[in-house]
Design a protein around this motif. Structure first.
Motif, PDB file in Angstrom:
ATOM      1  N   GLN A 133      66.962  67.455 -66.466  1.00 24.59           N
ATOM      2  CA  GLN A 133      67.288  67.914 -65.113  1.00 24.59           C
ATOM      3  C   GLN A 133      67.661  66.747 -64.213  1.00 24.59           C
ATOM      4  O   GLN A 133      68.620  66.818 -63.442  1.00 24.59           O
ATOM      5  CB  GLN A 133      66.112  68.688 -64.522  1.00 24.59           C
ATOM      6  N   ARG A 134      66.916  65.659 -64.320  1.00 27.26           N
ATOM      7  CA  ARG A 134      67.222  64.480 -63.498  1.00 27.26           C
ATOM      8  C   ARG A 134      68.589  63.913 -63.846  1.00 27.26           C
ATOM      9  O   ARG A 134      69.355  63.534 -62.965  1.00 27.26           O
ATOM     10  CB  ARG A 134      66.146  63.416 -63.683  1.00 27.26           C
ATOM     11  N   ALA A 160      71.199  66.113 -62.354  1.00 20.25           N
ATOM     12  CA  ALA A 160      71.196  65.970 -60.900  1.00 20.25           C
ATOM     13  C   ALA A 160      71.873  64.669 -60.460  1.00 20.25           C
ATOM     14  O   ALA A 160      72.447  64.602 -59.370  1.00 20.25           O
ATOM     15  CB  ALA A 160      69.765  66.019 -60.375  1.00 20.25           C
ATOM     16  N   CYS A 161      71.827  63.658 -61.310  1.00 19.76           N
ATOM     17  CA  CYS A 161      72.453  62.367 -60.982  1.00 19.76           C
ATOM     18  C   CYS A 161      73.938  62.329 -61.305  1.00 19.76           C
ATOM     19  O   CYS A 161      74.614  61.361 -60.973  1.00 19.76           O
ATOM     20  CB  CYS A 161      71.739  61.244 -61.720  1.00 19.76           C
TER      21      CYS A 161
END
Length: 70
Positions: A32-33, A36-37
């Motif tokens: 997810q990170r 998101a980046c």
């Protein structure tokens, strides 16, 4: 890698780049990170030749730059 992805996305043409995170961090929150980046794909290490070939086939060949062979 995360900050690099953010920086690439901010550059002219950066939204057209295909970014693949190749990492040992494979928990759902890690994925997810990465997304998101700005990463398009998240792949766990080790990256095998088979997985790399599968990833390359996902790409639109028209979008790839011409490569000299030999």
């Amino acid at each position: 890698g995360y900050e690099t992805a953010r920086q690439i996305r901010r550059q002219p043409g950066g939204m057209q780049a295909i970014l693949v995170a190749v990492t040992g961090w494979t928990r759902p929150e890690d994925k997810q990170r990465a997304y998101a980046c700005g990463f398009d794909l998240h792949v766990g290490k080790p990256l095998t030749l088979g997985v790399l070939m599968d990833l390359l086939q996902l790409l639109d060949p028209v979008a790839l730059p011409a490569r000299a062979v030999g």
